[in-house]
Motif scaffolding. Structure first.
Motif, short mmCIF file in Angstrom:
data_model
loop_
_atom_site.label_atom_id
_atom_site.label_comp_id
_atom_site.label_asym_id
_atom_site.label_seq_id
_atom_site.Cartn_x
_atom_site.Cartn_y
_atom_site.Cartn_z
N ASP A 1 -5.19 8.35 0.37
CA ASP A 1 -4.60 9.62 0.78
C ASP A 1 -4.85 9.80 2.28
OD1 ASP A 1 -7.14 10.93 0.95
OD2 ASP A 1 -7.05 11.33 -1.20
N SER A 2 -4.23 10.81 2.85
CA SER A 2 -4.10 10.83 4.31
C SER A 2 -4.95 11.90 4.98
CB SER A 2 -2.63 11.06 4.68
OG SER A 2 -1.82 10.16 3.96
N ALA A 3 -5.97 12.41 4.27
CA ALA A 3 -6.88 13.38 4.90
C ALA A 3 -7.84 12.64 5.83
CB ALA A 3 -7.66 14.11 3.81
N ARG B 1 -18.61 15.20 11.13
CA ARG B 1 -18.21 15.23 9.71
C ARG B 1 -17.82 16.65 9.30
NH1 ARG B 1 -22.27 13.41 5.68
NH2 ARG B 1 -20.49 13.77 4.35
N TRP B 2 -18.61 17.62 9.75
CA TRP B 2 -18.31 19.03 9.42
C TRP B 2 -16.94 19.41 10.00
CZ3 TRP B 2 -17.67 23.32 12.65
CH2 TRP B 2 -17.66 24.56 12.00
N SER B 3 -16.69 18.97 11.23
CA SER B 3 -15.43 19.31 11.90
C SER B 3 -14.23 18.65 11.20
CB SER B 3 -15.46 18.86 13.37
OG SER B 3 -16.56 19.42 14.03
N LEU B 4 -14.42 17.41 10.77
CA LEU B 4 -13.32 16.70 10.09
C LEU B 4 -12.99 17.39 8.76
CD1 LEU B 4 -14.40 13.00 10.79
CD2 LEU B 4 -12.37 14.14 11.70
N ASN B 5 -14.03 17.79 8.06
CA ASN B 5 -13.83 18.48 6.78
C ASN B 5 -13.08 19.80 7.01
OD1 ASN B 5 -14.79 20.52 4.68
ND2 ASN B 5 -15.36 18.56 3.76
N ARG B 6 -13.48 20.51 8.06
CA ARG B 6 -12.83 21.79 8.38
C ARG B 6 -11.36 21.57 8.77
NH1 ARG B 6 -14.79 27.00 10.75
NH2 ARG B 6 -13.65 27.14 12.70
N ALA B 7 -11.11 20.50 9.53
CA ALA B 7 -9.72 20.21 9.93
C ALA B 7 -8.87 19.95 8.69
CB ALA B 7 -9.67 19.01 10.88
N ASP B 8 -9.43 19.20 7.71
CA ASP B 8 -8.68 18.93 6.47
C ASP B 8 -8.32 20.22 5.76
OD1 ASP B 8 -8.57 16.19 6.66
OD2 ASP B 8 -10.44 15.85 5.55
N TYR C 1 -9.58 6.28 -1.53
CA TYR C 1 -8.77 5.07 -1.73
C TYR C 1 -8.90 4.68 -3.19
CZ TYR C 1 -13.39 3.00 -0.92
OH TYR C 1 -14.73 2.70 -0.98
N TYR C 2 -7.82 4.18 -3.78
CA TYR C 2 -7.88 3.84 -5.20
C TYR C 2 -6.87 2.75 -5.54
CZ TYR C 2 -5.02 8.22 -4.99
OH TYR C 2 -4.17 9.22 -4.63
N ARG C 3 -7.16 2.06 -6.64
CA ARG C 3 -6.38 0.89 -7.02
C ARG C 3 -6.66 0.55 -8.47
NH1 ARG C 3 -9.37 -4.62 -5.62
NH2 ARG C 3 -8.18 -5.10 -7.49
N LEU C 4 -5.82 -0.30 -9.02
CA LEU C 4 -6.05 -0.83 -10.36
C LEU C 4 -6.76 -2.18 -10.26
CD1 LEU C 4 -2.51 -0.17 -11.92
CD2 LEU C 4 -4.65 0.97 -12.60
N GLU D 1 0.83 -1.20 0.00
CA GLU D 1 0.00 0.00 0.00
C GLU D 1 0.86 1.25 0.00
OE1 GLU D 1 -2.88 0.23 3.15
OE2 GLU D 1 -3.97 1.87 2.13
N LEU D 2 0.36 2.27 -0.67
CA LEU D 2 1.02 3.57 -0.70
C LEU D 2 0.08 4.57 -0.06
CD1 LEU D 2 3.55 4.88 -2.00
CD2 LEU D 2 2.19 5.20 -4.08
N SER D 3 0.52 5.19 1.05
CA SER D 3 -0.29 6.28 1.64
C SER D 3 0.30 7.57 1.12
CB SER D 3 -0.18 6.26 3.17
OG SER D 3 -0.60 5.02 3.66
N VAL D 4 -0.53 8.40 0.51
CA VAL D 4 0.02 9.64 -0.06
C VAL D 4 -0.44 10.84 0.75
CG1 VAL D 4 0.23 8.69 -2.39
CG2 VAL D 4 -1.89 9.86 -1.72
N ALA D 5 0.44 11.84 0.81
CA ALA D 5 0.10 13.10 1.47
C ALA D 5 -0.17 14.14 0.39
CB ALA D 5 1.25 13.55 2.36
N THR D 6 -1.26 14.90 0.58
CA THR D 6 -1.57 15.95 -0.39
C THR D 6 -1.51 17.34 0.27
OG1 THR D 6 -3.92 15.66 0.07
CG2 THR D 6 -3.03 14.45 -1.82
N ALA D 7 -1.02 17.38 1.51
CA ALA D 7 -0.84 18.66 2.21
C ALA D 7 0.32 18.47 3.19
CB ALA D 7 -2.11 19.02 2.98
N PRO D 8 1.06 19.55 3.49
CA PRO D 8 2.24 19.40 4.34
C PRO D 8 1.94 18.78 5.71
CG PRO D 8 2.20 21.57 3.30
CD PRO D 8 0.91 20.91 2.95
N HIS D 9 0.79 19.12 6.32
CA HIS D 9 0.51 18.54 7.65
C HIS D 9 0.31 17.03 7.55
CE1 HIS D 9 -3.73 18.91 6.37
NE2 HIS D 9 -3.96 17.96 7.23
N GLN D 10 -0.20 16.56 6.40
CA GLN D 10 -0.36 15.10 6.24
C GLN D 10 1.00 14.42 6.15
OE1 GLN D 10 -2.80 14.36 2.80
NE2 GLN D 10 -4.45 15.70 3.52
N LEU D 11 1.95 15.13 5.51
CA LEU D 11 3.29 14.54 5.40
C LEU D 11 3.93 14.44 6.79
CD1 LEU D 11 5.39 13.39 3.53
CD2 LEU D 11 6.24 15.70 3.08
N ALA D 12 3.71 15.49 7.60
CA ALA D 12 4.25 15.45 8.97
C ALA D 12 3.65 14.27 9.73
CB ALA D 12 3.95 16.77 9.68
#
Ligand SMILES: Cc1cc2nc3c(=O)[nH]c(=O)nc-3n(C[C@H](O)[C@H](O)[C@H](O)COP(=O)(O)OP(=O)(O)OC[C@H]3O[C@@H](n4cnc5c(N)ncnc54)[C@H](O)[C@@H]3O)c2cc1C
Length: 470
Positions: A295-297, A441-448, A302-305, A139-150
């Protein structure tokens, strides 16, 4: 199935069938007859997704003399088990991070049991000749924002310390594996995940059960469970099963035990399947390792071939309907399918012009700790395993053995685990349940959108060990 009004919620969805790609397969078996009249068995299994099918299969593997009956409302594997992303994860805890937060003292054991479980699934597939496109891709977890990479950096350190062979990747390295301009980094875990054709796995388990003498009745919904002397009796509209032991494997559907009504909520998760990619489209993204990707939000994709190089693309929205509603019409959502299509082309602009052939949704059984919980009722004659949330493809096999251990009444390493002994907190009844989930859900979206910063509501839930996830 009702075709939702806006099939063209996004131009790439204009020709998408409102149907589950995996179930739309010539390998789908003919249904077996519904239950008619009274019968008896040593073990009755209610529900024939992976949880019920593994329970039946493991029951006869563990004791070939045991007579086993399975009752299923629809066709085996028609619900979550036949319509998921096909990520077969070794994690029994909905990911290493959730396991570390909740069971730090026994995570090493849980990890080992999870690895054994994944290996045993692979062995069963081989031994029983199940044709289900099994690919051990990692599996590959990808970060699409700097905080996700941290966050991935922290996770890499913790996983490395626990002996996982993971590799942190910078933007260039991750884009070399799979190319998206949205990636800022990633984490490769080459061993913990395999990919599978989910419906074919369910059908293969069904075939294996039938070959070993398990009696399966489809189109046979259990409407009531009663105590009957030393056993239990399950009733359907046209028959009944009297059994010494009963395993309840009903996932997100209304449970037969009242005490479980507040323990899980049905959450809709949505998926798109693309047409097969041409060789030039595939080389525009790379993906030579064919890894399953997430991705890590908080609201993650999630995606695959697939074997024929389609892309399955799912996740992001996790939709709860007031009163725990489950209805076929809710499997199509123009809003969410359209959003998923937009996100797809933001992630892979080089695939502009690709179209989706299928769109669907399905319910997962979310619980407040995101990982399965277990228990017994009727003085140990019935056992249940529920709450797999969005990571039950592999964990249901472990859960099947836990249910059988509990029904046998003998302590095992599995039944001694804190994760198995303790149950999560329930959700509140309506209307607080709906209001709480929407606020979360609203709070999680805002945190992202705010660099991962969690508001007081999420921090309060974190402190109480509660949450909402898919
Ligand atoms: C869109 C989607 C994507 C997902 N992606 C992944 C993934 O990539 N990886 C992963 O690990 N997990 C994933 N999951 C979760 C995973 O699919 C589930 O955790 C797993 O399939 C659960 O298996 P199950 O047997 O408990 O549930 P189900 O497959 O839902 O089976 C339960 C069965 O019980 C039957 N039933 C219910 N009540 C009764 C009754 N009273 N009488 C008789 N039968 C009854 C139902 O008809 C159903 O067939 C996903 C789920 C969805 C919906």
């Amino acid at each position: 199935m009702t075709v939702s009004a806006g099939r063209s919620a996004h131009p790439a969805l204009a020709d998408a069938e409102p149907a589950v790609f995996w179930l739309d397969d010539p390998a789908a078996p003919e249904p077996v007859p519904a239950l008619a009249g009274p019968i008896e068995a040593d073990l009755l299994v209610v529900g024939a997704g992976y949880s019920g099918l593994w329970t039946a299969l493991r029951a006869v593997e563990r004791d070939p003399s045991r007579s086993v009956v399975v009752l299923e409302t629809r066709d085996c594997g028609h619900e979550a088990s036949g319509r998921n992303g096909g990520f077969v994860s070794a994690s029994l805890t909905h990911g290493f991070g959730n396991g570390l937060a909740r069971w730090p003292g026994e995570l090493a054991t849980l990890d080992r049991l999870g690895d054994d479980n994944l290996r045993d699934i692979s062995d069963t597939i081989q031994r029983r000749g199940i044709d289900c496109d099994w690919e051990q891709t990692g599996e590959l977890s990808v970060a699409t924002a700097p905080h996700q990479l941290a966050e991935l950096e922290e996770l890499a350190v913790a996983m490395g310390r626990a002996g996982h062979d993971v590799e942190l990747l910078d933007a260039a390295a991750v884009r070399q594996r799979l190319d998206s301009p949205t990636y800022v980094g990633g984490l490769a875990d080459p061993r913990g995940t395999a990919l599978v054709h989910p419906a074919r796995l369910a059908w293969g388990l069904r075939r294996a059960c039938l070959d070993l003498g398990v009696r399966i009745h489809e189109h046979s919904r259990v409407t009531r469970l009663d105590q009957d002397g030393a056993g239990l009796v399950a009733h359907t509209s046209d028959g009944s099963v009297r059994a010494g032991r009963v395993a309840l494997a009903t996932n997100a559907f209304p449970p037969l035990l009242r005490r479980l009504r507040l323990m899980t909520v049905p959450v809709y998760d949505y998926v798109l399947m693309s047409e097969p990619l041409s060789p030039s489209q595939l080389s525009a993204v790379g993906w030579a390792g064919r890894e399953g990707v997430g991705d890590s939000a908080n609201q993650f994709h999630y995606y695959r071939l697939t074997r024929d190089n389609r892309i399955l693309w799912g996740g992001y929205d996790a939709v709860y309907h007031y009163g725990s509603r489950i209805e076929r019409d809710l499997e199509q959502s123009d809003r969410t399918h359209g959003l998923l299509a937009r996100h797809f082309f933001e992630t892979f602009p080089q695939l502009e012009g690709l179209r989706f052939s299928h769109r669907w949704g399905g319910v997962i059984d979310t619980c407040t700790r995101f990982a399965a919980f277990f228990g017994t009722a009727y003085a140990g004659r019935a056992a249940y395993a529920l709450g797999y949330t969005g990571l039950g493809v592999a964990a249901t096999r472990f859960g099947a053995d836990v249910m059988l251990d509990l029904l046998d009444g003998e302590p095992t390493q599995r039944t001694e685990l804190e994760m198995v002994r303790r149950r999560p907190l329930p959700f509140p009844p309506e209307p607080a349940r709906y209001a709480g989930i929407q606020l979360t859900r609203w709070s999680l979206n805002r945190a992202d959108r705010r660099g991962g910063r969690r508001n007081p509501w999420l921090r309060a839930l974190d402190a109480a060990g509660l949450g909402f996830d898919s």
